[in-house]
Structure formats: C-alpha cells, structure tokens
Design a protein around this motif. Structure first.
Motif, short mmCIF file in Angstrom:
data_model
loop_
_atom_site.label_atom_id
_atom_site.label_comp_id
_atom_site.label_asym_id
_atom_site.label_seq_id
_atom_site.Cartn_x
_atom_site.Cartn_y
_atom_site.Cartn_z
N UNK A 17 -5.38 -1.55 -12.37
CA UNK A 17 -4.19 -1.97 -12.96
C UNK A 17 -3.18 -0.93 -13.06
N UNK A 18 -3.79 0.36 -13.52
CA UNK A 18 -3.06 1.50 -13.73
C UNK A 18 -2.36 2.01 -12.17
N UNK A 19 -3.25 2.22 -11.35
CA UNK A 19 -3.01 2.43 -10.07
C UNK A 19 -1.70 1.40 -9.41
N UNK A 20 -1.81 0.36 -9.76
CA UNK A 20 -0.94 -0.80 -9.29
C UNK A 20 0.31 -0.46 -10.04
N UNK A 21 0.39 -0.62 -11.20
CA UNK A 21 1.55 -0.12 -11.85
C UNK A 21 2.32 1.07 -11.55
N UNK A 22 1.66 2.18 -11.19
CA UNK A 22 1.96 3.51 -10.87
C UNK A 22 2.56 3.32 -9.38
N UNK A 23 1.90 2.53 -8.60
CA UNK A 23 2.55 2.27 -7.05
C UNK A 23 3.89 1.65 -7.04
N UNK A 24 3.78 0.48 -8.04
CA UNK A 24 4.88 -0.23 -8.05
C UNK A 24 6.15 0.37 -8.48
N UNK A 26 6.68 3.80 -8.48
CA UNK A 26 6.75 4.78 -7.27
C UNK A 26 7.67 4.14 -6.23
N UNK A 27 7.25 2.96 -5.67
CA UNK A 27 7.91 2.25 -5.00
C UNK A 27 9.40 1.98 -5.06
N UNK A 28 9.63 1.55 -6.18
CA UNK A 28 10.92 1.21 -6.70
C UNK A 28 11.94 2.32 -6.61
N UNK A 29 11.39 3.51 -7.37
CA UNK A 29 11.96 4.56 -7.35
C UNK A 29 12.53 5.32 -5.87
N UNK A 30 11.50 5.12 -5.13
CA UNK A 30 11.80 5.95 -3.67
C UNK A 30 12.46 4.87 -2.73
N UNK A 41 15.88 -5.67 9.32
CA UNK A 41 15.16 -6.68 8.42
C UNK A 41 15.44 -6.33 6.98
N UNK A 42 15.68 -7.32 6.20
CA UNK A 42 15.99 -6.95 5.04
C UNK A 42 14.84 -7.15 3.89
N UNK A 43 14.04 -5.74 4.03
CA UNK A 43 12.80 -5.34 3.39
C UNK A 43 12.76 -5.49 2.03
N UNK A 44 13.78 -5.02 1.37
CA UNK A 44 13.98 -5.23 -0.05
C UNK A 44 14.02 -6.71 -0.53
N UNK A 45 14.73 -7.62 0.44
CA UNK A 45 14.90 -8.96 -0.10
C UNK A 45 13.62 -9.83 -0.04
N UNK A 46 12.94 -9.31 1.37
CA UNK A 46 11.52 -9.98 1.28
C UNK A 46 10.68 -9.74 0.23
N UNK A 47 10.50 -8.65 0.03
CA UNK A 47 9.45 -8.14 -1.16
C UNK A 47 9.90 -8.62 -2.29
#
Length: 117
Positions: A17-24, A26-30, A41-47
């Motif tokens: 759970x901690x790794x999932x939250x950290x990854x999410x 970090x992904x949003x920030x980057x 391809x609208x990657x953000x829209x698909x995600x």
C-alpha cells in the motif's frame, strides 16, 4: 507458525500500500501538464478514465454485492462487510476482464479506424 505468517502477510500488505501510494504521487508529479499526449495518444486521459472506471466499478459491485450468510466447511460466515467486499473483488475482476477483452477485440478489429473517417 500461523501467527508469524499473518504478521508477514500484514507487513507485506502495508509495504504494498505504501509503495502504491508513493508510486502514484511520484507519477503525478513527474507527469507535468494534465493533458499530456505521447505519440499522438492521450495517455493522461486514458489513465484517468481507467482509474475512474475501476473506482466506479468497485463502488457499484460493493453496493450491489450479496451479504447473505454462507456456510463453508461447517462454519457460518455472516459479517456483512467482508461478504460484500469479497463479492466486490470477484465481480470487479470479472467485469474489468470482460471490458479488457472487448477493448482488445475492438482494437484488433480495425473498426475504430473506420469510425475516425
């Protein structure tokens, strides 16, 4: 021995759970801008659509899940939350698997290219 196994299971669950939250986070920030397009391809829209589909499906399958008691190996299970939660995971997995299969068939068929013309 069973207690040790349960402790290891809880530690692993907590770490996941901690790794999932950290990854999410970090992904949003980057990711940068919200409407990011990668190779046309609208990657953000698909995600975002996939995350929303998962959340809505889980909520609906939890609300519609059965809470009737079950008798398994002579033991009666009657806790409403866990009965609905197990039903939620099973039904969500089945529904999203069906959506994925339909999506693959739609993508392979070439029908989506005919729609764009």
């Amino acid at each position: 021995m069973v207690d040790l196994l349960l402790v290891v299971l809880y530690i692993t669950l907590f770490a996941a759970v901690v790794l999932t939250l950290w990854s999410a986070v970090r992904s949003i920030r980057m990711r940068g801008p919200f409407r990011q397009v990668v190779n046309n391809i609208p990657a953000t829209r698909i995600a975002c659509a996939a995350a929303l589909l998962l959340a809505v499906t889980m909520l609906l399958t939890f609300l519609l899940g059965s809470s009737s008691p079950m008798l398994i190996n002579g033991t009666k299970y009657s806790q409403t939350f866990w009965l609905k939660a197990s039903d939620m995971f099973i039904n969500t997995a089945a529904l999203l698997t069906a959506v994925a299969i339909i999506g693959v068939i739609f993508g392979v068929s070439g029908f989506n290219r005919k729609l764009k013309r």
